[in-house]
Motif scaffolding. Structure first.
Motif, PDB file in Angstrom:
ATOM      1  N   LEU A 140       0.841  -1.310  -0.067  1.00  0.00           N
ATOM      2  CA  LEU A 140      -0.230  -0.546  -0.056  1.00  0.00           C
ATOM      3  C   LEU A 140       0.760   1.016  -0.149  1.00  0.00           C
ATOM      4  CD1 LEU A 140      -2.934   1.137   0.307  1.00  0.00           C
ATOM      5  CD2 LEU A 140      -2.640   0.682   2.797  1.00  0.00           C
ATOM      6  N   GLN A 141       1.810   1.203   0.701  1.00  0.00           N
ATOM      7  CA  GLN A 141       2.505   2.369   0.600  1.00  0.00           C
ATOM      8  C   GLN A 141       3.173   2.395  -0.665  1.00  0.00           C
ATOM      9  OE1 GLN A 141       3.489   4.189   3.628  1.00  0.00           O
ATOM     10  NE2 GLN A 141       1.749   2.926   4.921  1.00  0.00           N
ATOM     11  N   LEU A 142       4.166   1.766  -1.326  1.00  0.00           N
ATOM     12  CA  LEU A 142       4.258   1.753  -2.383  1.00  0.00           C
ATOM     13  C   LEU A 142       3.952   2.286  -3.887  1.00  0.00           C
ATOM     14  CD1 LEU A 142       6.897  -2.188  -2.576  1.00  0.00           C
ATOM     15  CD2 LEU A 142       7.461   0.446  -2.366  1.00  0.00           C
ATOM     16  N   ALA A 143       1.728   1.120  -3.070  1.00  0.00           N
ATOM     17  CA  ALA A 143       1.489   1.737  -3.968  1.00  0.00           C
ATOM     18  C   ALA A 143       1.216   3.484  -3.928  1.00  0.00           C
ATOM     19  CB  ALA A 143      -0.137   1.586  -3.938  1.00  0.00           C
ATOM     20  N   TRP A 144       1.151   3.563  -2.735  1.00  0.00           N
ATOM     21  CA  TRP A 144       0.694   5.331  -2.970  1.00  0.00           C
ATOM     22  C   TRP A 144       2.514   6.746  -3.218  1.00  0.00           C
ATOM     23  CZ3 TRP A 144       4.311   8.678  -0.075  1.00  0.00           C
ATOM     24  CH2 TRP A 144       3.247   9.852   0.759  1.00  0.00           C
ATOM     25  N   LEU A 145       3.919   6.095  -2.897  1.00  0.00           N
ATOM     26  CA  LEU A 145       4.807   6.619  -3.478  1.00  0.00           C
ATOM     27  C   LEU A 145       4.782   6.479  -5.212  1.00  0.00           C
ATOM     28  CD1 LEU A 145       7.288   7.540  -2.910  1.00  0.00           C
ATOM     29  CD2 LEU A 145       8.412   5.198  -2.806  1.00  0.00           C
ATOM     30  N   PHE A 146       4.121   5.409  -6.579  1.00  0.00           N
ATOM     31  CA  PHE A 146       4.131   5.218  -6.952  1.00  0.00           C
ATOM     32  C   PHE A 146       3.664   6.408  -7.340  1.00  0.00           C
ATOM     33  CE2 PHE A 146       1.772   4.832 -11.408  1.00  0.00           C
ATOM     34  CZ  PHE A 146       2.523   4.434 -12.631  1.00  0.00           C
ATOM     35  N   THR A 147       2.570   7.284  -6.797  1.00  0.00           N
ATOM     36  CA  THR A 147       1.778   8.272  -7.140  1.00  0.00           C
ATOM     37  C   THR A 147       2.754   9.684  -7.326  1.00  0.00           C
ATOM     38  OG1 THR A 147       0.830   8.628  -5.691  1.00  0.00           O
ATOM     39  CG2 THR A 147      -0.283   7.873  -6.390  1.00  0.00           C
ATOM     40  N   ILE A 148       3.269   9.608  -5.819  1.00  0.00           N
ATOM     41  CA  ILE A 148       4.337  11.089  -5.742  1.00  0.00           C
ATOM     42  C   ILE A 148       4.994  10.397  -6.939  1.00  0.00           C
ATOM     43  CG2 ILE A 148       6.401  11.879  -4.438  1.00  0.00           C
ATOM     44  CD1 ILE A 148       2.792  12.157  -3.102  1.00  0.00           C
ATOM     45  N   THR A 149       6.015   9.760  -7.218  1.00  0.00           N
ATOM     46  CA  THR A 149       6.948  10.122  -8.429  1.00  0.00           C
ATOM     47  C   THR A 149       6.456  10.255  -9.474  1.00  0.00           C
ATOM     48  OG1 THR A 149       6.375   7.664  -8.958  1.00  0.00           O
ATOM     49  CG2 THR A 149       8.193   8.078  -7.520  1.00  0.00           C
ATOM     50  N   VAL A 150       5.131  10.545 -10.088  1.00  0.00           N
ATOM     51  CA  VAL A 150       4.664  10.579 -11.112  1.00  0.00           C
ATOM     52  C   VAL A 150       4.462  11.606 -11.533  1.00  0.00           C
ATOM     53  CG1 VAL A 150       2.579  10.399 -12.128  1.00  0.00           C
ATOM     54  CG2 VAL A 150       3.283   8.228 -11.807  1.00  0.00           C
ATOM     55  N   MET A 151       4.675  12.834 -10.321  1.00  0.00           N
ATOM     56  CA  MET A 151       4.663  14.125  -9.940  1.00  0.00           C
ATOM     57  C   MET A 151       4.891  14.655 -11.123  1.00  0.00           C
ATOM     58  SD  MET A 151       1.822  14.391  -8.481  1.00  0.00           S
ATOM     59  CE  MET A 151       1.876  17.179  -8.409  1.00  0.00           C
ATOM     60  N   PRO A 152       6.774  14.474 -11.122  1.00  0.00           N
ATOM     61  CA  PRO A 152       7.087  15.184 -12.239  1.00  0.00           C
ATOM     62  C   PRO A 152       7.296  15.523 -13.096  1.00  0.00           C
ATOM     63  CG  PRO A 152       8.341  13.845 -10.489  1.00  0.00           C
ATOM     64  CD  PRO A 152       7.213  13.374 -10.236  1.00  0.00           C
ATOM     65  N   VAL A 153       6.636  13.855 -13.679  1.00  0.00           N
ATOM     66  CA  VAL A 153       5.359  14.225 -15.257  1.00  0.00           C
ATOM     67  C   VAL A 153       4.368  15.056 -15.690  1.00  0.00           C
ATOM     68  CG1 VAL A 153       4.830  12.592 -16.689  1.00  0.00           C
ATOM     69  CG2 VAL A 153       6.549  11.724 -15.028  1.00  0.00           C
TER      70      VAL A 153
END
Length: 204
Positions: free
Chosen positions: A92-105
């Motif tokens: 679940l934490q990794l899924a949330w982190l994915f949304t953060i790492t997408v933010m620069p894009v």
């Protein structure tokens, strides 16, 4: 014969990994601006000319930086290092982190393309998904700590739920009338949190 139980895995390493990944994501936000700075220097443009030409990119960078910082602070207050670790919770934490790492894009898309429905939806939609995942993280954190007999604030999920509801509202409005101005509904996050607590939707 040693019958002692092995020490339970905690979340300390997970938190360190998440913090590092979030810091990298915040740093990557600046890359499109670094490219435009190189072009401005090569063309001998003034600072005023650069700011005028790339004003929306600068706004998008600042907005995304503040939003990621807000998510990090909220996540930092939710997650505890002594909470027992588990596979589902880590995923679940990794899924949330994915949304953060997408933010620069999505930030680069926001700063470089016209304000159309697709671009607005990708940006605000990412924020909405991130907020809903953070709400789920808060609920799981509360249940995990309660089951382990560890102290936890009853209202831990109130702020994430408020953010999720308002980002979802901003997304729906942005789909009807494409604009980033709908993000100003986030000014209602504190009053909405108070209403949710008073209504007993989340713990007091």
């Amino acid at each position: 014969m040693n019958t002692a139980q092995p020490p339970e895995r905690t979340s300390e390493r997970l938190i360190a990994f998440l913090d590092a990944a979030i810091a990298i994501s915040m740093t990557l936000l600046i890359l499109p601006l670094m490219e435009s700075v190189s072009e401005a220097v090569a063309d001998q443009r003034t600072v005023v000319e650069y700011v005028r030409e790339h004003s929306w990119q600068l706004v998008a960078f600042a907005l995304s930086f503040v939003i990621i910082a807000m998510f990090w602070r909220l996540h930092h207050g939710i997650l505890h290092a002594d909470t027992p670790a588990g596979r589902r919770r880590t995923n679940l934490q990794l899924a949330w982190l994915f949304t953060i790492t997408v933010m620069p894009v999505v930030t680069a898309l926001t700063g470089g393309l016209d304000t159309d429905r697709g671009v607005v939806a990708s940006y605000i939609g990412t924020l909405a998904v991130s907020a809903w995942l953070l709400f789920t993280i808060a609920v799981v954190e509360r249940r995990t700590r309660t089951a382990a007999g560890l102290p936890v604030a009853a209202s831990i999920a109130a702020m994430p739920l408020s953010l999720a509801l308002l980002f979802t509202l901003a997304l729906l409005l942005g789909l009807l009338v494409p604009s980033y101005l709908w993000l100003f509904v986030m000014a209602l996050v504190t009053p909405l949190r108070a209403v949710l607590l008073r209504a007993g939707v989340v713990g007091r």
